[in-house]
Design a protein around this motif. Structure first.
Motif, PDB file in Angstrom:
ATOM      1  N   SER A  57      -3.428  -1.284 -16.764  1.00  0.00           N
ATOM      2  CA  SER A  57      -2.148  -1.983 -16.926  1.00  0.00           C
ATOM      3  C   SER A  57      -1.817  -2.872 -15.736  1.00  0.00           C
ATOM      4  CB  SER A  57      -1.024  -0.970 -17.154  1.00  0.00           C
ATOM      5  OG  SER A  57      -0.844  -0.131 -16.024  1.00  0.00           O
TER       6      SER A  57
ATOM      7  N   TYR B  92      -2.440  -6.546 -16.465  1.00  0.00           N
ATOM      8  CA  TYR B  92      -1.717  -7.248 -17.527  1.00  0.00           C
ATOM      9  C   TYR B  92      -1.210  -8.597 -17.022  1.00  0.00           C
ATOM     10  CZ  TYR B  92      -1.442  -3.021 -20.481  1.00  0.00           C
ATOM     11  OH  TYR B  92      -1.712  -1.933 -21.276  1.00  0.00           O
TER      12      TYR B  92
ATOM     13  N   ARG C 221       2.055 -10.792 -21.018  1.00  0.00           N
ATOM     14  CA  ARG C 221       1.924  -9.452 -21.599  1.00  0.00           C
ATOM     15  C   ARG C 221       3.011  -8.527 -21.070  1.00  0.00           C
ATOM     16  NH1 ARG C 221       2.084  -6.188 -24.686  1.00  0.00           N
ATOM     17  NH2 ARG C 221       0.605  -4.541 -25.252  1.00  0.00           N
ATOM     18  N   GLN C 222       3.287  -8.621 -19.772  1.00  0.00           N
ATOM     19  CA  GLN C 222       4.330  -7.791 -19.182  1.00  0.00           C
ATOM     20  C   GLN C 222       5.703  -8.146 -19.748  1.00  0.00           C
ATOM     21  OE1 GLN C 222       4.065  -7.139 -14.822  1.00  0.00           O
ATOM     22  NE2 GLN C 222       2.094  -8.175 -14.944  1.00  0.00           N
TER      23      GLN C 222
ATOM     24  N   LYS D 119       6.156  -6.514 -23.045  1.00  0.00           N
ATOM     25  CA  LYS D 119       6.500  -5.116 -22.797  1.00  0.00           C
ATOM     26  C   LYS D 119       7.985  -4.974 -22.473  1.00  0.00           C
ATOM     27  CE  LYS D 119       2.517  -2.666 -22.749  1.00  0.00           C
ATOM     28  NZ  LYS D 119       2.300  -1.403 -23.473  1.00  0.00           N
TER      29      LYS D 119
END
Length: 421
Positions: A98, A101, A105-106, A109
């Motif tokens: 992770s 990322y 992408r973060q 999230k």
């Protein structure tokens, strides 16, 4: 099908929330978190985002065009507040993978976890560190009513010494990787605070000691000098922002308090002098005493290195002992869970630990309402009161009798808009 209709109804309410609306809300009772009294049979008149009138005589009639929400078996509580979350991370993701990322992408999230957090009853959070201003973008989307989520105070990048807890120490040396928050020396620290503010930070975080989930740092060892910590605090306060310091170790905690930091995060190794300093300076403590169980139970399976698990074992008992000592001494405490170390949405499970380790149920609730509001200098959230923002949740039982009822929130209203019913 029923859940689909409920989601659609919430979506329609959210989409229309930019327009003026009036709501009449009734319930079995509401909790006055200031006095600890349960007020029976309330009727709340809410216009747009504010509570404009509260009665208990049942004579308040809905104005023309108002929506009416009846919760005859529910207890109303002010929207909860978590002063330490990390929305860009998920506890179940592989720990090392992770860290690679991308910022987009973060951000995805963060959008997902913001909604989960809101539906769990937390209408205000403080996000203490995220890459690429990802949570600032998420916050701005929430404020623009493009996505659902809590009110967010976001720190931007956590400020760290080179090789410190908030630096990138997992990459190979030849990559020469530095986290974007790295700063060494008082003026560099000031510059980093200014940079975070330039790109939208509305709170600041600095890492004063080593930490559990970093590589090569000792949790009890001070990192920034007191002079550097003071530079960060002075610059944040000059710009009107609240500043938090990650601090496990005793000397780092004391240095951060003397430097004028507003809240100390984690607070694992507190001695008597540190507690007295916090009392003297009016410093808030934020102790994440829930997530130990999750880390020790699932950390290895999720790829957390043994070094970090060992550090969690080192701090967990000491942190809870420090929490108990601080509560008994009367230090100001706020609710900070470090969500992302455990799954988002489970924030309220910390309440039962706070009660187990020394707080009354009312004190635990106050830490997540009026005390968190005071830390953030918000004078119109954290209570169900005329003139306050309509951040309201509903639960099945009196939380003063059963604090675990806050783990199952049935109704969520933020700023007068219903997101869960």
């Amino acid at each position: 099908m029923k859940s689909t209709y409920a989601i659609l109804a919430c979506a329609l309410a959210y989409a229309s929330s930019a327009y003026a609306q009036t709501t009449l809300l009734t319930a079995k009772a509401y909790l006055d978190v200031h006095t600890g009294q349960l007020i029976n049979n309330p009727t709340l008149l809410i216009k747009d985002d504010k509570i404009v009138r509260i009665t208990t005589n049942g004579q308040l009639r809905p104005p023309k065009g108002a929506q009416t929400i009846n919760l005859p078996n529910k207890i109303l509580v002010p929207g909860l507040m978590d002063m330490h979350v990390h929305l860009t991370s998920d506890a179940a993701d592989n720990f090392l993978a992770s860290r690679n990322y991308s910022i987009p992408r973060q951000t995805v999230k963060a959008v997902k976890n913001a909604k989960t957090t809101l539906l769990a009853g937390f209408t205000t959070v403080r996000n203490l560190g995220a890459s690429g201003y990802s949570v600032i973008a998420t916050r701005d989307g929430i404020n623009a009513k493009e996505i659902p989520g809590p009110r967010i105070f976001s720190a931007g990048h956590s400020i760290s010494i080179t090789g410190g807890h908030c630096d990138d120490n997992f990459s190979a040396p030849e990559k020469k990787s530095l986290s974007a928050g790295v700063a060494d020396g008082p003026w560099a620290v000031r510059a980093k605070v200014r940079e975070n503010i330039k790109y939208g930070a509305n709170t600041i975080k600095i890492c004063a000691t080593g930490g559990v989930f970093s590589k090569g740092t000792k949790v009890g060892v001070q990192q920034f000098s007191e002079q550097e910590l003071k530079a960060a605090a002075d610059e944040a306060h000059l710009r009107g922002l609240v500043i938090a310091a990650h601090a496990h170790g005793t000397s780092g905690i004391k240095a951060a308090i003397r430097a004028g930091i507003d809240s100390i995060e984690h607070c694992s190794f507190m001695d008597k002098e540190a507690i007295q300093l916090a009392l003297k300076h009016g410093t808030y403590l934020s102790c994440d005493i829930y997530n130990t169980e999750y880390t020790l139970a699932f950390g290895e399976a999720n790829g957390v290195p043994q070094e970090n698990i060992n550090k969690e074992k080192l701090v967990s008992k000491a942190q809870r002992e420090s929490f108990t000592k601080a509560v008994n001494a009367g230090v100001k405490m706020v609710f900070g869970s470090d969500a992302a170390i455990y799954p988002h949405g489970d924030n309220a499970q910390q309440f039962s630990r706070m009660v187990k380790f020394g707080m009354t149920p009312l004190q635990a609730i106050q830490s997540s309402t009026i005390h968190s509001a005071a830390l953030l200098k918000l004078n119109n959230v954290g209570q169900i009161k005329t003139g306050f923002i309509a951040d309201i949740i509903a639960v099945d039982d009196n939380p003063l009798r059963d604090i675990s009822t806050l783990e199952n929130v049935r109704f969520v209203m933020k700023e007068g808009t219903v997101f869960k019913n």
